[in-house]
Enzyme design. Structure first.
Site, PDB file in Angstrom:
ATOM      1  CG  HIS A 181      94.375  -6.968 105.181  1.00 56.21           C
ATOM      2  ND1 HIS A 181      95.638  -6.703 104.717  1.00 56.21           N
ATOM      3  CD2 HIS A 181      93.740  -5.785 105.244  1.00 56.21           C
ATOM      4  CE1 HIS A 181      95.751  -5.421 104.480  1.00 56.21           C
ATOM      5  NE2 HIS A 181      94.606  -4.828 104.783  1.00 56.21           N
ATOM      6  NE  ARG A 211     105.623  -4.141 100.482  1.00 56.33           N
ATOM      7  CZ  ARG A 211     104.773  -4.705 101.330  1.00 56.33           C
ATOM      8  NH1 ARG A 211     105.166  -5.662 102.145  1.00 56.33           N
ATOM      9  NH2 ARG A 211     103.522  -4.312 101.371  1.00 56.33           N
ATOM     10  CD  GLU A 271     107.153 -10.902 101.640  1.00 54.35           C
ATOM     11  OE1 GLU A 271     106.088 -10.617 102.194  1.00 54.35           O
ATOM     12  OE2 GLU A 271     107.481 -10.490 100.511  1.00 54.35           O
ATOM     13  CG  ASN A 274     102.125 -10.734 108.574  1.00 52.80           C
ATOM     14  OD1 ASN A 274     102.836 -10.878 109.571  1.00 52.80           O
ATOM     15  ND2 ASN A 274     101.320  -9.716 108.415  1.00 52.80           N
ATOM     16  CG  ASP A 275     102.898 -12.868 102.457  1.00 50.12           C
ATOM     17  OD1 ASP A 275     101.763 -13.358 102.658  1.00 50.12           O
ATOM     18  OD2 ASP A 275     103.098 -11.836 101.795  1.00 50.12           O
ATOM     19  NE  ARG A 312      99.082 -13.003 104.785  1.00 51.36           N
ATOM     20  CZ  ARG A 312      99.260 -11.692 104.710  1.00 51.36           C
ATOM     21  NH1 ARG A 312      98.655 -10.903 105.557  1.00 51.36           N
ATOM     22  NH2 ARG A 312     100.054 -11.189 103.795  1.00 51.36           N
ATOM     23  CB  CYS A 343     108.715  -5.052 108.061  1.00 51.72           C
ATOM     24  SG  CYS A 343     108.605  -5.933 106.511  1.00 51.72           S
TER      25      CYS A 343
END
Lengths: 210, 837
Positions: free
Chosen positions: B454, B597, B696, B719-720, B730, B767
């Site tokens: 992150h 979101r 995701e 990412n997910d 991650r 995104c």
């Protein structure tokens, strides 16, 4: 519910009770300390009374603060900064209020007690003011939290304070001048715990005559 | 000159002491007196207001040392101190020295120009002269006082300490662990420094002994197993704590070459993972937590408070044990044993019992009690003045702040550097990174972490160069060392020579020039060299970011996060509060789209008031849409606010972490309910708001052909998706290389999802991090992605890159990439592709 007038009455009654018990307190202190507690407290509360007229129209926080300052600058012994801090911290907890709910009464006494304990770095069992003051204030808080009437709650608190005073007799002093005596301080009632009891007794009387 | 105040019960006493001291220094010392009462009948006593005036009369910023006789003198002096403002208070020292000797020594030192520390120190040592003159053996007296039990059962041993570190860090921990195994009362003193006896079972007290290599210590034990205890401790010390060659932890980097690559220019280069590009030159700032000031309040239930305290300790212990297990796998046992000393702090009676006593006796909250106990301990470390002991402070603060964070439920606090600096950290967790002030940070370097952690994402969004995963060597860098951080290559150069500095300054300039050029064209459309136009959106967390995003060429917001609205607070943000934020954001965008979101929180970022607690597996846990569907009140409040804000504005709604078609249907049903309720309540709202699902999870990809019928658009959260497809956490740096979005498995998922959306005639965006990655640009363009949503900082350079790429050629590249078997192969293809341009 406690009004600003009740607080004034409490302080005046405290001064009276301290004056009446001046010699008794000094005698207690003679046995294990420097024989000045009664005189010191009486001098302190005389100064408090002298300054009380100037603040009696003000809010409760200002009144308590004035009491604290007077004690700090006139008692002379350790009781000065200790009780002084008690009233100053109590004042901080109520600020500019003109009257206090029952819960607020318990809370401001608790705040003052914390202040006093921090100042003295003392704990129950050290044979000090704390031995009567702290359990009494906690008793008050518990009874008020349980929804009891303030007069009854305060009565229980005073009973607990009196018990706390008795409990100091077998203790060996760990703080203050008496601690220099070590084991020899056991067997005597603590003068500080006694004066704290008187001040709580004064509060009960002030509340009763409300 | 340092001022001196004498506080005594008797005015005569104070005057006598003053005269004695002034005689020594020809009346040159600044001495004030606060003694006796104003009552002639009872002249003995002290008075806080008098003390205040006395201090005030000799006060200067050089400081004031206050010496007191006894009892109320001390209490009154402490009370007087409370009347001073903080900036003065810190210059006033209440000194415990004996009154007569102390005042004399202080006066001599002060008139000789000593500072407040040396005056206080001199006063403290004043008793030594008398002690040695009278030939009093203080060692003997201490032993009698401190070691309890009958004298004949007390066993003693004197030993030299020969290991390199002395009784510090790990050796201290081993010593305390060994001592704690015995029932006997065990005490130790440092004979070489003539200290008092301390408890051998307290890590903090052992450290305060300041035992260095070559010191002699005395161990005294009393109790049934005293001789066994002494034998074991003797053995441990004789073995030099198995230290051997491993004691490198405190060796400065410059003296060490193990693990540091020496290149031709003879520079110290540390290698890590490049996580955010760019070059920074500056001074190191060690990023350490501090003990926050906490609110003190009175309590009535001691039990509850102590339980809270105990739970916090247990949680930290668990965290450390987990870390210890993980570390043991990759390090040798000696290195992992540093955690043992951390655990010892959590069991140390001098900290833990003391905190409990403070809670019980002062009736204050656990946070305040813990703060007091910690600060007392830190002060006792400080007063020793030994560098190695002071280094242990860092450990203590580390542990202390972890416990505090558990108690308060707030992230640990860290100070910002005064000057813009290069931040050196062990690891940056999300809540800590969120507190960083980007204006004070030139670059980020971390021992752990990787490209997808992150904090790496935050670094990139700030446009700050960052190198992570550098390893333990990083932490040997000292504060204010000059560093070059090369975020392109993933290296950190320690104390570079002038030539190296010159070279890197040039790199920096070229970098800046290229950026400038991109910025001037950033408002132009995003179009490929052969005319394909794509949408460029911004990812933002705050309305305040929107202006910046528009100025940098964003055509709208592709991801408006709402987590920050919900975090760092104790109650749910009201519908009205949320409505205002969404409305303001949409208005700032004019008629450009705002994609909101719904809240995406889970067990990796616990939020107590939302019932979100820490979970063992937060990424597979209660989060995203699953959470919202269970917490209808939270969900509906947010939906109401969004639907109202969307009235007559270009607002889109999307759901995070959609796993099943049923979830999506349930969410739509709730939207319909909310719409009904809103119209009953008489609100205006957008009845035809466009709804999207974030893709995701692998399940969402596999069911995309059914999901697409439930929504108006898709947005891929790369990412997910990457971590779920490759089953690689991650936040875990050990599997960082595995969790690569360029992995063909992930690319196939992205490609297939795009195809499904297009076949249904619907738009699809991405995104995640990948959207702003220039290496991924030709791939995603080749797949036919409609919309790229990225951190606003990246937009100008990204657009500039797109302008030189052919969409037709990108399609060929994409086809080829899908045939690859590894992420590296794909990346190689992409970089070759970009090189040819």
């Amino acid at each position: 519910m406690l009004s600003q007038n009740d607080i004034i009455r409490w302080i005046k009654t405290s001064a009276t009770l301290i004056a009446e018990n001046k010699d008794h307190l000094t005698d207690l202190d003679r046995a294990i300390g420097d024989a000045d507690h009664g005189n010191n407290m009486d001098r302190g509360f005389k100064k408090v009374l002298a300054q009380l007229d100037g603040v009696k129209e003000k809010d409760i926080g200002s009144i308590l603060k004035s009491v604290g300052m007077a004690l700090i600058s006139s008692v002379g012994g350790a009781a000065g900064p200790l009780y002084g801090t008690f009233f100053m911290q109590a004042a901080n907890a109520v600020n500019a209020k003109q009257e206090l709910s029952d819960t607020e009464v318990a809370d401001f006494l608790l705040a003052g007690t914390h202040g006093l304990i921090n100042r003295g770095k003392t704990k129950p069992g050290d044979k000090t003011i704390v031995d009567s003051l702290q359990p009494a204030v906690i008793t008050l808080k518990e009874h008020i939290d349980a929804g009891e009437d303030i007069i009854e709650a305060m009565r229980q608190a005073v009973i607990r304070a009196e018990q706390g005073v008795q409990e100091t007799i077998p203790l060996v002093a760990r703080k203050g001048r008496a601690s220099y005596l070590g084991e020899r301080s056991a067997g005597h009632q603590d003068p500080g715990a006694t004066s704290a009891y008187l001040i709580l007794q004064a509060l009960l009387e002030a509340i009763k005559s409300h | 000159m340092v001022g001196i105040v004498i506080v005594a019960h008797s005015n005569k006493l104070a005057e006598g002491v003053r005269d004695l001291a002034q005689q020594m220094v020809q009346g040159k010392a600044a001495i004030a007196i606060a003694a006796g009462t104003d009552d002639p009948a009872n002249p003995l006593g002290t008075d806080a207001s008098k003390i205040f005036q006395a201090i005030d009369s000799v006060y200067s910023d050089d400081g004031v040392v206050v010496l007191m006789d006894l009892g109320s003198a001390i209490l009154s002096a402490e009370t007087a101190l409370d009347f001073f403002p903080d900036h003065q208070k810190e210059n006033i020292y209440l000194c415990e020295a004996p009154l007569v000797e102390g005042v004399l020594s202080a006066a001599v030192q002060a008139t000789g120009g000593g500072n407040i520390e040396s005056v206080t120190e001199e006063a403290r040592n004043a008793l030594n002269a008398k002690t040695s003159q009278l030939g009093i053996d203080t060692t003997l007296k201490d032993a009698e006082q401190e070691v309890h039990g009958p004298a004949d059962s007390t066993q003693e041993i004197v030993l030299p300490v020969r290991n390199k570190l002395g009784l510090h860090a790990r050796p201290a921990a081993q010593f305390v662990s060994t001592a704690s195994k015995f029932k006997a009362e065990i005490f130790v003193k440092n004979l070489s420094k003539n200290t008092d006896f301390v408890n051998a079972k307290s890590i903090n007290q052992i450290i305060t002994l300041g035992v260095r290599h070559g010191h002699q210590i005395m161990i005294a034990a009393a109790g049934s197993d005293a001789s066994d205890a002494i034998l074991s401790l003797n053995k441990l010390i004789d073995s030099n704590f198995n230290e051997e060659e491993n004691a490198s932890i405190l060796t400065p980097l410059s003296q060490k070459d193990k693990g540091v690559r020496e290149s031709k220019q003879n520079r110290n280069v540390l290698e890590g993972i490049p996580v955010s590009s760019g070059i920074a030159i500056g001074n190191a700032f060690i990023y350490r937590p501090v003990i926050p000031d906490v609110q003190e309040y009175g309590i009535t239930d001691i039990e509850i408070e102590i339980t809270r305290f105990r739970n916090a300790l247990d949680e930290v212990k668990k965290d450390i044990e987990t870390l210890q297990r993980e570390t043991k796998k990759s390090m040798d046992a000696y290195d992992a044993s540093i955690f043992e000393s951390h655990l010892l702090y959590l069991n140390d009676p001098a900290l833990v019992d003391h905190t409990r006593d403070i809670i019980t006796e002062q009736l204050i909250n656990a946070e305040a009690a813990w703060e007091t106990a910690l600060k007392e301990m830190i002060n006792s470390y400080k007063s020793i003045g030994d560098q190695i002991v002071r280094d242990r402070e860092v450990d203590l603060i580390d542990i202390g702040s972890q416990v505090m964070s558990k108690l308060t439920g707030k992230p640990r606090t860290h100070p910002d550097p005064d000057e813009p600096s290069i931040l050196i950290a062990q690891e940056l967790n999300p809540s800590e990174t969120a507190q960083l002030n980007p204006e004070k940070i030139l670059a980020l370097c971390a021992e752990k972490g990787n490209k997808t952690s992150h904090s790496a994402i935050v670094a990139r969004s700030f446009g700050i160069p960052a190198v992570f995963g550098i390893g333990e060597r990083l932490l040997e860098i000292e504060e204010t060392t000059t560093l070059i951080v090369d975020g392109n290559e993933g290296i950190v150069i320690v104390e570079p020579d002038n030539d190296t500095l010159k070279t890197y300054r040039k790199h920096q300039e070229t970098d800046t020039a290229a950026k400038q050029k991109a910025v001037t064209r950033t408002l132009d459309k995003a179009v490929s060299v052969d005319g394909t136009v794509v949408g460029i959106m911004a990812n933002v967390s705050y309305t305040s970011d929107i202006k910046y995003a528009l100025e940098h060429g964003a055509e709208g917001v592709g991801l408006f996060r709402t987590e920050f609205l919900h975090m760092n607070r104790t109650t749910l943000p009201s519908e009205e509060d949320q409505y205002k934020v969404y409305k303001e954001a949409a208005d700032l965008l004019g008629n450009r789209p705002l994609t909101i979101r719904t809240v995406d929180i889970g067990g990796d970022k616990p939020v107590p008031y939302l019932n979100i607690i820490k979970e063992p597996n937060p990424y597979l846990g209660w989060r995203g849409l699953r959470y919202c569907l269970d917490q209808i009140d939270v969900f509906k409040t947010q939906l109401r606010a969004i639907l109202r804000a969307a009235y007559d504005r270009n607002v889109l709604l999307m759901f995070p972490m959609v796993t099943t078609v049923r979830e999506m249907r349930a969410a739509s049903a709730i939207i319909n309910e909310v719409k009904q309720e809103l119209s009953q309540d008489g609100y205006t709202f957008n009845d035809t708001i466009k709804i999207g699902a974030m893709i995701e999870t692998p399940s969402a990809v596999m069911m995309a052909h059914r999901l697409i019928n439930e929504v108006d658009f898709f947005s891929i959260g790369s990412n997910d998706l990457t971590q779920y497809v490759l089953a690689a956490d991650r936040t875990n740096s050990k599997v960082a290389t595995l969790g690569d979005p360029f992995d063909p498995a992930v690319l196939k998922m992205i490609h297939d999802t795009i195809v499904v959306a297009h076949n249904a005639g619907k738009r699809i965006g991405l995104c995640g991090e990948m959207a702003g990655d220039r290496l991924a640009l030709p791939l995603l363009l080749g797949f036919g992605l409609d919309e790229f949503s990225m951190s606003p900082k990246l937009i100008s350079e990204w657009k500039e890159a797109l302008r030189s790429i052919s969409a037709i050629k990108a399609k060929e590249l994409a086809r080829e990439a899908l045939q690859c078997i590894a992420a590296d192969d794909v990346k190689h293809l992409c970089s070759e592709f970009l090189k040819d341009i």
